[in-house]
Design an enzyme around this catalytic site. Structure first.
Site, PDB file in Angstrom:
ATOM      1  N   ASN A   9       0.870  -1.176   0.000  1.00 31.61           N
ATOM      2  CA  ASN A   9       0.000   0.000   0.000  1.00 31.61           C
ATOM      3  C   ASN A   9       0.907   1.226   0.000  1.00 31.61           C
ATOM      4  O   ASN A   9       1.546   1.532   1.004  1.00 31.61           O
ATOM      5  CB  ASN A   9      -0.893  -0.029   1.249  1.00 31.61           C
ATOM      6  N   TRP A  10       0.944   1.899  -1.128  1.00 33.45           N
ATOM      7  CA  TRP A  10       1.878   3.023  -1.268  1.00 33.45           C
ATOM      8  C   TRP A  10       1.390   4.299  -0.591  1.00 33.45           C
ATOM      9  O   TRP A  10       2.130   5.266  -0.485  1.00 33.45           O
ATOM     10  CB  TRP A  10       2.144   3.319  -2.749  1.00 33.45           C
ATOM     11  N   LYS A  11       0.127   4.326  -0.212  1.00 30.87           N
ATOM     12  CA  LYS A  11      -0.463   5.525   0.403  1.00 30.87           C
ATOM     13  C   LYS A  11      -0.227   6.740  -0.519  1.00 30.87           C
ATOM     14  O   LYS A  11      -0.210   6.573  -1.734  1.00 30.87           O
ATOM     15  CB  LYS A  11       0.086   5.716   1.822  1.00 30.87           C
ATOM     16  N   HIS A  95      -9.319   1.355   5.146  1.00 30.60           N
ATOM     17  CA  HIS A  95      -8.001   1.503   5.773  1.00 30.60           C
ATOM     18  C   HIS A  95      -8.126   2.426   6.988  1.00 30.60           C
ATOM     19  O   HIS A  95      -8.918   3.365   6.982  1.00 30.60           O
ATOM     20  CB  HIS A  95      -6.990   2.065   4.765  1.00 30.60           C
ATOM     21  N   GLU A  97      -6.427   4.793   7.966  1.00 23.98           N
ATOM     22  CA  GLU A  97      -6.243   6.213   7.679  1.00 23.98           C
ATOM     23  C   GLU A  97      -7.526   6.820   7.087  1.00 23.98           C
ATOM     24  O   GLU A  97      -7.834   7.984   7.315  1.00 23.98           O
ATOM     25  CB  GLU A  97      -5.029   6.404   6.760  1.00 23.98           C
ATOM     26  N   GLU A 167      -5.097  -4.872  10.594  1.00 22.66           N
ATOM     27  CA  GLU A 167      -4.061  -3.848  10.784  1.00 22.66           C
ATOM     28  C   GLU A 167      -4.324  -3.100  12.093  1.00 22.66           C
ATOM     29  O   GLU A 167      -5.108  -2.137  12.103  1.00 22.66           O
ATOM     30  CB  GLU A 167      -4.078  -2.859   9.617  1.00 22.66           C
ATOM     31  N   GLY A 173       2.885   2.263  10.762  1.00 24.27           N
ATOM     32  CA  GLY A 173       3.845   3.354  10.618  1.00 24.27           C
ATOM     33  C   GLY A 173       4.597   3.685  11.890  1.00 24.27           C
ATOM     34  O   GLY A 173       5.244   4.723  11.982  1.00 24.27           O
ATOM     35  N   SER A 213       3.791  -2.140  10.264  1.00 22.67           N
ATOM     36  CA  SER A 213       5.247  -2.212  10.470  1.00 22.67           C
ATOM     37  C   SER A 213       5.865  -3.541  10.038  1.00 22.67           C
ATOM     38  O   SER A 213       6.791  -4.045  10.686  1.00 22.67           O
ATOM     39  CB  SER A 213       5.602  -1.896  11.928  1.00 22.67           C
ATOM     40  N   GLY A 234       3.129  -1.233   4.243  1.00 18.39           N
ATOM     41  CA  GLY A 234       3.147   0.196   3.938  1.00 18.39           C
ATOM     42  C   GLY A 234       4.555   0.650   3.601  1.00 18.39           C
ATOM     43  O   GLY A 234       5.061   0.435   2.501  1.00 18.39           O
ATOM     44  N   GLY A 235       5.231   1.226   4.581  1.00 16.94           N
ATOM     45  CA  GLY A 235       6.546   1.826   4.383  1.00 16.94           C
ATOM     46  C   GLY A 235       7.545   0.954   3.634  1.00 16.94           C
ATOM     47  O   GLY A 235       8.225   1.424   2.717  1.00 16.94           O
TER      48      GLY A 235
END
Ligand code: 13P
Length: 255
Positions: A9-11, A95, A97, A167, A173, A213, A234-235
């Site tokens: 997930n590149w956000k 998600h 966010e 999640e 993150g 993470s 993610g990251g």
């Protein structure tokens, strides 16, 4: 058979050219016997360009969000058909966010899941508790509420097109992942809900991803747990090297 998935997930990251370059490089790196499904979720603006260059036998892709209406006066929103017209086959729904920064309710998420399925997109439905909810002993209560609302309109004939990503919000993150035991416990609980709402066969074959993470250094111990069927990263999915490393570690654990 449960499908193993490693998804990125590149956000809100990567321009069109950065996205295309990433997918080309990833594709080159995937020249081995791939036993799992790799997915990327770029921003809307990159979907069309990725659709033109991606080898779908290696990498699937989709959007990070969508609106539940088909079309109309909804400024700033994107429909399932628009995602499909770019070649996308998946969509992330709910998600954390979207829930916590943009105020998406459980009701809205349920309608999005329904709309995605009706349009032929496969929803990756995110659920997970916040830190205060875990500390208050409400993890299962929160997961259960999010689950029933997200799948409110999903009948048994559609559920197999869905994926769930557990999640925990406190792990996203932060560098602090859920322990394999915590992930396993939550995944077992979700699988129990699937069995209750649908049946044992659905629950057994259902893919439940862990997100929060995830990195090359912790994916092995997490994937070793029964019931963790892959990852929503993610990251660590933003760099080809680390994303590919996670894919390879998981792939090597599959027989
Ligand atoms: P991080 O891997 O950066 O914690 O993000 C997880 C996530 O939100 C994936 O959807």
């Amino acid at each position: 058979m449960r499908q193993v998935i490693v998804a990125g997930n590149w956000k809100m990251n990567k321009t069109v050219s950065e996205s295309v370059e990433f997918v080309k490089e990833l594709q080159e790196g995937l020249g081995f016997d791939l036993k799992l499904q790799v997915l990327v979720f770029p921003p809307f603006t990159s979907l069309y360009s990725i659709g033109r260059i991606v080898d779908k036998s290696r990498i699937g892709f989709g959007a990070q969000n969508m609106y539940f209406e088909k079309a109309g006066a909804f400024t700033g929103e994107i429909s399932a058909d628009m995602i499909k017209s770019c070649g996308g086959e998946y969509v992330i729904v709910g998600h954390s966010e979207r829930r916590h920064i943009f105020g998406e309710s459980d009701e809205v998420i349920g309608r999005k899941v329904k709309s995605a399925l009706e349009s032929g997109l496969k929803p990756v439905v995110c659920i997970g508790e916040k830190l205060d909810e875990r500390e208050a002993g409400k993890t299962e209560q929160v997961i259960e509420r999010q689950f029933y609302k997200a799948f409110e309109y999903v009948q048994e004939d559609m559920i197999e097109d869905c994926v769930i990503a557990y999640e925990p919000v406190w792990a996203i993150g932060t560098g602090v992942n859920a322990t394999p035991e915590q992930a396993c416990e939550a995944h077992d609980f979700v699988r129990g809900l699937l069995e209750k709402k649908y049946n044992g066969g659905v629950a057994e074959n259902f893919t439940i991803l862990y997100g929060g993470s995830v990195k090359p250094g912790n994916c092995k111990e997490l994937f070793e747990k029964n019931g963790v069927d892959g990852f929503l990263v993610g990251g660590a999915s933003l760099k080809v090297v680390s994303f590919l490393e996670i894919i390879k570690i998981v792939n090597n654990m599959l027989v």
